[in-house]
Design an enzyme around this catalytic site. Sequence first.
Site, PDB file in Angstrom:
ATOM      1  N   ASP A 176      -4.627 -12.472   4.595  1.00  0.00           N
ATOM      2  CA  ASP A 176      -5.813 -11.906   5.230  1.00  0.00           C
ATOM      3  C   ASP A 176      -7.098 -12.239   4.489  1.00  0.00           C
ATOM      4  O   ASP A 176      -8.173 -11.784   4.869  1.00  0.00           O
ATOM      5  CB  ASP A 176      -5.681 -10.391   5.404  1.00  0.00           C
ATOM      6  CG  ASP A 176      -5.070  -9.699   4.203  1.00  0.00           C
ATOM      7  OD1 ASP A 176      -4.812 -10.380   3.180  1.00  0.00           O
ATOM      8  OD2 ASP A 176      -4.834  -8.483   4.273  1.00  0.00           O
ATOM      9  N   HIS A 219       0.813  -1.223   0.000  1.00  0.00           N
ATOM     10  CA  HIS A 219       0.000   0.000   0.000  1.00  0.00           C
ATOM     11  C   HIS A 219       0.849   1.276   0.000  1.00  0.00           C
ATOM     12  O   HIS A 219       0.305   2.368  -0.192  1.00  0.00           O
ATOM     13  CB  HIS A 219      -0.913   0.053   1.231  1.00  0.00           C
ATOM     14  CG  HIS A 219      -1.986  -0.976   1.262  1.00  0.00           C
ATOM     15  ND1 HIS A 219      -2.841  -1.196   0.203  1.00  0.00           N
ATOM     16  CD2 HIS A 219      -2.348  -1.854   2.238  1.00  0.00           C
ATOM     17  CE1 HIS A 219      -3.693  -2.162   0.521  1.00  0.00           C
ATOM     18  NE2 HIS A 219      -3.407  -2.580   1.732  1.00  0.00           N
ATOM     19  N   HIS A 233      -6.642  -7.136   0.189  1.00  0.00           N
ATOM     20  CA  HIS A 233      -6.753  -5.722  -0.166  1.00  0.00           C
ATOM     21  C   HIS A 233      -5.923  -5.421  -1.409  1.00  0.00           C
ATOM     22  O   HIS A 233      -4.862  -6.005  -1.614  1.00  0.00           O
ATOM     23  CB  HIS A 233      -6.269  -4.843   0.990  1.00  0.00           C
ATOM     24  CG  HIS A 233      -6.984  -5.098   2.273  1.00  0.00           C
ATOM     25  ND1 HIS A 233      -6.387  -5.716   3.352  1.00  0.00           N
ATOM     26  CD2 HIS A 233      -8.260  -4.842   2.643  1.00  0.00           C
ATOM     27  CE1 HIS A 233      -7.261  -5.820   4.341  1.00  0.00           C
ATOM     28  NE2 HIS A 233      -8.405  -5.295   3.923  1.00  0.00           N
ATOM     29  N   ASP A 240      -3.239 -10.723  -1.724  1.00  0.00           N
ATOM     30  CA  ASP A 240      -3.734 -10.123  -0.483  1.00  0.00           C
ATOM     31  C   ASP A 240      -5.210  -9.760  -0.650  1.00  0.00           C
ATOM     32  O   ASP A 240      -5.668  -9.460  -1.760  1.00  0.00           O
ATOM     33  CB  ASP A 240      -2.927  -8.867  -0.168  1.00  0.00           C
ATOM     34  CG  ASP A 240      -3.176  -8.312   1.219  1.00  0.00           C
ATOM     35  OD1 ASP A 240      -2.358  -8.571   2.111  1.00  0.00           O
ATOM     36  OD2 ASP A 240      -4.183  -7.602   1.392  1.00  0.00           O
TER      37      ASP A 240
END
Length: 405
Positions: free
Chosen positions: A308, A184, A223, A221
């Site tokens: 996650d 990110h 996200h 991931d």
Amino acid sequence: MELQLQSFNSPLSFQRNMQHLSIHTLSNWRRFFKSGPCIGVTRNTYFKNLVLKRRISISSSYNVNKEPLVPSDLQLASTKVIYSVAPAVGHNQESHPESNLRVPAIASALEQMKLTPKAMGKASDQGLILIEGSGPTYATSSTFQDSLIAAGAGLAVVDSVVAASRYSAEPPVGFALIRPPGHHAIPKGPMGFCVFGNIAIAARYAQRVHGLKRVFIIDFDVHHGNGTHDAFYEDPDIFFLSTHQDGSYPGTGKINEVGRGQGEGASLNLPLPGGSGDFAMRTVFDEVIVPCVQNFKPDIILVSAGYDGHVLDPLASLQFTTGTYYMLAASIKQLAKEVCGGRCVFFLEGGYNLKSLSYSVADSFRAFLGEASLASEFDNPAILYEEPSTRIKEAIRKVKAIHSL
């Protein structure tokens, strides 16, 4: 600290920032070691000679009788997994999901399951000194240095995998067990628990240091890896492919975002509906990831390995299982063998339930080692519910049409 954490602030392009940070990180990282690279390799005999002050302990194993200080390229070529461990113990905030317990939990599980020698020693918690950053991202007095070490540990694994590939058609898979995570991180600074773009730095490093022109990045991931996505959005030589939960943080990664300029077609984003699980990822791998990689013909595959998406993870609502991650690890390893001489390095990203994180990474190691999955001992099918197969198939159909797969 504030100035250091904002070192991305400059009028230069993100690509040039990445190059500068790669060189800066590597030179700083090497100063912290008594000798040798930040690596461990499994398995059989091992040594523990390389210790990074309080933050990293290193173990290595390979099929030789002697225990030299640093394994040679030939010794690396005879191993199955090369890993680095950078727990960033000083980078911690009480009750925060991206805590300094994550990497030790993985290292402990690997050791208890006899998948590696002892991967790390005890490290003292330096406590929270300073909290600042972007949104849920925090920083302590050691964050900048810990983040340099994490990025450098990733580069060390890339070095070792590439070196081993010169001597073996089946080099070891690399895994950088590092934090803070990185996908990110943006030019302006930290974001979404991430400080430096670890995998973006490694991609540029693979190109400029090792001459591996074409890099394929797989990000599974939960996200969207917006930082990596933005870094290479106009780059035709780095393909970024992300699967992520639709509507999740940070709200980027739309299916029609395919790259820009010379990089058009080298970005693929596949938002999956909540509730997607093993069926979704197996289908995505076979129908999307495999043809993309085969068409691109990369020189190395890098993986943003976020755990996650597990059904037990508290920050999302996908239904991946430990078995899903075993499948991904085994399949990506095989794909790398087929298309790029086996050169493949995983980078730890998310994963915030310590048990599902550690078990899933351990099962990934089993896949790398060619051992059977033990997912059935951890996964509980009773907690799963029916996947939204119609929406999953529609998303896959749409992305295949956009990218002519």
